[in-house]
Design a protein around this motif. Structure first.
Motif, mmCIF file in Angstrom:
data_model
loop_
_atom_site.group_PDB
_atom_site.id
_atom_site.type_symbol
_atom_site.label_atom_id
_atom_site.label_comp_id
_atom_site.label_asym_id
_atom_site.label_seq_id
_atom_site.Cartn_x
_atom_site.Cartn_y
_atom_site.Cartn_z
ATOM 1 N N HIS A 175 0.851 -1.189 0.000
ATOM 2 C CA HIS A 175 0.000 0.000 0.000
ATOM 3 C C HIS A 175 0.883 1.234 0.000
ATOM 4 O O HIS A 175 2.101 1.147 0.233
ATOM 5 C CB HIS A 175 -0.910 0.036 1.233
ATOM 6 N N LEU A 176 0.266 2.407 -0.203
ATOM 7 C CA LEU A 176 1.007 3.652 -0.062
ATOM 8 C C LEU A 176 0.110 4.711 0.552
ATOM 9 O O LEU A 176 -1.118 4.609 0.529
ATOM 10 C CB LEU A 176 1.598 4.118 -1.393
ATOM 11 N N ALA A 177 0.767 5.736 1.109
ATOM 12 C CA ALA A 177 0.072 6.887 1.692
ATOM 13 C C ALA A 177 0.829 8.138 1.301
ATOM 14 O O ALA A 177 2.059 8.109 1.129
ATOM 15 C CB ALA A 177 -0.004 6.752 3.217
ATOM 16 N N PHE A 178 0.104 9.253 1.181
ATOM 17 C CA PHE A 178 0.715 10.510 0.780
ATOM 18 C C PHE A 178 0.992 11.418 1.972
ATOM 19 O O PHE A 178 0.276 11.389 2.982
ATOM 20 C CB PHE A 178 -0.194 11.253 -0.206
ATOM 21 N N HIS A 179 2.033 12.224 1.821
ATOM 22 C CA HIS A 179 2.288 13.315 2.759
ATOM 23 C C HIS A 179 1.156 14.337 2.597
ATOM 24 O O HIS A 179 0.642 14.522 1.486
ATOM 25 C CB HIS A 179 3.641 13.957 2.434
ATOM 26 N N PRO A 180 0.740 15.018 3.681
ATOM 27 C CA PRO A 180 -0.359 15.985 3.534
ATOM 28 C C PRO A 180 -0.087 17.105 2.546
ATOM 29 O O PRO A 180 -1.020 17.683 1.989
ATOM 30 C CB PRO A 180 -0.560 16.525 4.962
ATOM 31 N N ARG A 181 1.184 17.424 2.288
ATOM 32 C CA ARG A 181 1.490 18.441 1.275
ATOM 33 C C ARG A 181 1.308 17.899 -0.148
ATOM 34 O O ARG A 181 1.286 18.672 -1.111
ATOM 35 C CB ARG A 181 2.932 18.935 1.432
ATOM 36 N N GLY A 182 1.218 16.591 -0.287
ATOM 37 C CA GLY A 182 1.072 15.986 -1.606
ATOM 38 C C GLY A 182 2.360 15.872 -2.381
ATOM 39 O O GLY A 182 2.357 15.463 -3.544
ATOM 40 N N SER A 183 3.490 16.187 -1.752
ATOM 41 C CA SER A 183 4.778 16.204 -2.442
ATOM 42 C C SER A 183 5.514 14.871 -2.366
ATOM 43 O O SER A 183 6.462 14.648 -3.126
ATOM 44 C CB SER A 183 5.670 17.288 -1.841
ATOM 45 N N HIS A 184 5.110 14.010 -1.455
ATOM 46 C CA HIS A 184 5.787 12.726 -1.261
ATOM 47 C C HIS A 184 4.757 11.627 -0.990
ATOM 48 O O HIS A 184 3.664 11.895 -0.483
ATOM 49 C CB HIS A 184 6.773 12.795 -0.091
ATOM 50 N N VAL A 203 9.711 0.773 4.478
ATOM 51 C CA VAL A 203 8.937 1.823 3.819
ATOM 52 C C VAL A 203 9.856 2.533 2.833
ATOM 53 O O VAL A 203 11.009 2.850 3.162
ATOM 54 C CB VAL A 203 8.377 2.842 4.833
ATOM 55 N N THR A 204 9.360 2.774 1.632
ATOM 56 C CA THR A 204 10.113 3.503 0.623
ATOM 57 C C THR A 204 9.482 4.878 0.418
ATOM 58 O O THR A 204 8.377 4.973 -0.134
ATOM 59 C CB THR A 204 10.128 2.757 -0.725
ATOM 60 N N PRO A 205 10.142 5.952 0.890
ATOM 61 C CA PRO A 205 9.641 7.296 0.578
ATOM 62 C C PRO A 205 9.938 7.632 -0.879
ATOM 63 O O PRO A 205 10.980 7.248 -1.422
ATOM 64 C CB PRO A 205 10.414 8.199 1.542
ATOM 65 N N CYS A 206 9.019 8.354 -1.501
ATOM 66 C CA CYS A 206 9.163 8.714 -2.913
ATOM 67 C C CYS A 206 8.760 10.172 -3.110
ATOM 68 O O CYS A 206 7.815 10.651 -2.479
ATOM 69 C CB CYS A 206 8.245 7.860 -3.798
ATOM 70 N N ARG A 207 9.462 10.859 -3.985
ATOM 71 C CA ARG A 207 8.991 12.168 -4.422
ATOM 72 C C ARG A 207 7.819 11.965 -5.390
ATOM 73 O O ARG A 207 7.827 11.034 -6.193
ATOM 74 C CB ARG A 207 10.095 12.941 -5.121
ATOM 75 N N TRP A 208 6.837 12.860 -5.313
ATOM 76 C CA TRP A 208 5.692 12.767 -6.210
ATOM 77 C C TRP A 208 5.511 14.090 -6.936
ATOM 78 O O TRP A 208 5.407 15.147 -6.318
ATOM 79 C CB TRP A 208 4.429 12.417 -5.435
ATOM 80 N N ASP A 209 5.465 14.025 -8.259
ATOM 81 C CA ASP A 209 5.218 15.188 -9.093
ATOM 82 C C ASP A 209 3.834 15.032 -9.707
ATOM 83 O O ASP A 209 3.638 14.232 -10.634
ATOM 84 C CB ASP A 209 6.286 15.301 -10.189
ATOM 85 N N ALA A 210 2.864 15.782 -9.172
ATOM 86 C CA ALA A 210 1.486 15.639 -9.645
ATOM 87 C C ALA A 210 1.322 16.140 -11.072
ATOM 88 O O ALA A 210 0.445 15.668 -11.800
ATOM 89 C CB ALA A 210 0.543 16.399 -8.712
ATOM 90 N N THR A 211 2.154 17.077 -11.500
ATOM 91 C CA THR A 211 2.041 17.634 -12.846
ATOM 92 C C THR A 211 2.375 16.590 -13.910
ATOM 93 O O THR A 211 1.666 16.452 -14.916
ATOM 94 C CB THR A 211 2.964 18.851 -13.018
ATOM 95 N N THR A 212 3.423 15.849 -13.675
ATOM 96 C CA THR A 212 3.850 14.836 -14.652
ATOM 97 C C THR A 212 3.392 13.426 -14.279
ATOM 98 O O THR A 212 3.506 12.512 -15.087
ATOM 99 C CB THR A 212 5.382 14.830 -14.767
ATOM 100 N N GLY A 213 2.875 13.259 -13.045
ATOM 101 C CA GLY A 213 2.482 11.928 -12.594
ATOM 102 C C GLY A 213 3.661 11.012 -12.374
ATOM 103 O O GLY A 213 3.563 9.801 -12.577
ATOM 104 N N THR A 214 4.777 11.585 -11.899
ATOM 105 C CA THR A 214 6.017 10.822 -11.746
ATOM 106 C C THR A 214 6.300 10.541 -10.281
ATOM 107 O O THR A 214 6.316 11.446 -9.442
ATOM 108 C CB THR A 214 7.199 11.601 -12.346
ATOM 109 N N LEU A 215 6.560 9.272 -9.990
ATOM 110 C CA LEU A 215 6.941 8.819 -8.660
ATOM 111 C C LEU A 215 8.424 8.464 -8.684
ATOM 112 O O LEU A 215 8.854 7.690 -9.536
ATOM 113 C CB LEU A 215 6.107 7.604 -8.261
ATOM 114 N N ALA A 216 9.209 9.050 -7.765
ATOM 115 C CA ALA A 216 10.654 8.815 -7.752
ATOM 116 C C ALA A 216 11.077 8.247 -6.402
ATOM 117 O O ALA A 216 11.120 8.976 -5.405
ATOM 118 C CB ALA A 216 11.398 10.121 -8.024
ATOM 119 N N PRO A 217 11.380 6.937 -6.306
ATOM 120 C CA PRO A 217 11.786 6.340 -5.037
ATOM 121 C C PRO A 217 13.084 6.937 -4.511
ATOM 122 O O PRO A 217 14.003 7.253 -5.281
ATOM 123 C CB PRO A 217 11.967 4.857 -5.378
#
Length: 347
Positions: free
Chosen positions: A199-208, A219-233
């Motif tokens: 499963h996954l959960a988002f940071h409240p800022r939506g950035s990770h 747990v693997t933290p990932c950067r999340w770019d909502a504009t491009t839909g890119t997840l970066a572990p």
């Protein structure tokens, strides 16, 4: 993280095939977090995961059977009322579900697929508009012989759907095809082979985003770019001490202020307390506390952020905790007997 509405009612899913009562409705004490049972319905087989609508009018459940189905309920003061027969999802053993873009999506574990069912204006479900079949496998011959979709969740911006697959060690970022209603994969991110993302959960800022890995207890933290839909572990963090023994984490939730995360551990029968750094890019294990039962299949945070709930499948109870907002450490408060408990959501 499932935090919907005021949180005055809790809805608890369970496995009827293991003696569970189906869906239990409980009142929530706003001060202590205590649960008081009000109603139970067993009209659907194995409603193991639930998803309420944001307005609190409807509730959806998977039927985690080999045939696989999803069911819609109207929420009333007398409890959930089933809206027609469960709808087949054309996938085996749906384990998770979410609402997004006018559809109900189910993650079908055994068949390794994601189904998209249209939600009608009256809350009822149509037949699946599309089924996205995952492909691939991982190095674990017992658990990763093929794809095993285990979690589906929209990102906070509402622009993408993320599908987490334990069998392929990957997370797929999807858009919705407006013509067909099908989720279309735009990116597949590979995590460490053999980690078994669940499963996954988002940071409240939506950035990770934070992916909990069932096979590696990490747990693997990932950067999340909502504009491009890119997840970066980024890095991978252990959620238990090295000598903890065999363990299979089930769920992870993040505090509303983004300072802490908690993970439920099946085997170790504990809740891991993790501190997030201010950037959201790394986690560190603070401590673990007993979950108050055996085999916590789900972990849920109340909308107020002050109470945490563990659905302990094998001991047949839901335990609740008060969260210390300074340290993040949960303190046990009590429990409610629910045979084969598997999920808790709030309305």
């Amino acid at each position: 993280m499932r935090t919907t509405g005021s949180g005055r009612r809790a809805y608890i899913g369970s496995f009827t095939s293991a003696g569970g009562p189906g869906i239990v409705t409980a009142a929530v004490d706003p001060e202590t977090g205590a649960l008081t049972p009000l109603h139970a319905t067993a009209e659907v087989a194995d409603p193991s995961y639930l998803a309420p609508t944001p307005d609190g009018r409807h509730l959806y459940a998977v039927s985690e059977t080999s045939e696989g189905a999803a069911a819609a309920f109207a929420l009333t003061e007398r409890g959930p009322v089933l809206l027609g027969a469960p709808v087949p999802v054309r996938g085996a053993a749906p384990t998770h579900l979410t609402l997004w873009a006018g559809h109900l999506f189910t993650a079908n574990y055994t068949s390794g697929s994601v189904s998209a069912l249209c939600v009608r204006a009256d809350g009822t479900l149509a037949e699946p508009a599309a089924v996205l079949q995952h492909e691939g496998r991982g190095p674990n011959p017992d658990r990763q012989e093929g794809p095993h979709a285990h979690g589906v969740l929209p990102d906070p911006s509402g622009s993408r759907l993320l599908s987490v697959d334990l069998g392929t060690d990957s997370v797929r970022s999807c858009e919705l095809d407006p013509a067909s209603g099908a989720p279309v994969v735009r990116q597949e991110v590979r995590l460490r082979p053999g980690s078994g993302p669940r499963h996954l959960a988002f940071h409240p800022r939506g950035s990770h985003a934070y992916v909990v890995n069932e096979l590696s207890s990490t747990v693997t933290p990932c950067r999340w770019d909502a504009t491009t839909g890119t997840l970066a572990p980024l890095t991978e963090t252990a959620i238990l001490p090295p000598d903890a023994g065999e363990n299979h984490p089930s769920e992870l939730v993040v505090s509303p202020d983004g300072r802490f995360a908690w993970a439920a551990n099946r085997g170790h029968d504990s809740i891991s307390v993790l501190a997030l750094d201010p950037s959201g890019e790394s986690l560190s294990l603070v401590t673990t506390v007993p979950c108050g039962g055996h085999w916590p299949r789900d972990l849920a945070l109340h909308p107020d952020g002050r109470h945490l709930y563990a659905a302990n499948e094998r001991s047949g109870d839901v335990t609740w905790f008060s969260v210390d907002t300074t340290t993040g450490v949960p303190e046990a408060g009590g429990s409610l007997a629910v045979a084969a408990a598997s999920c808790v959501v709030f309305v």
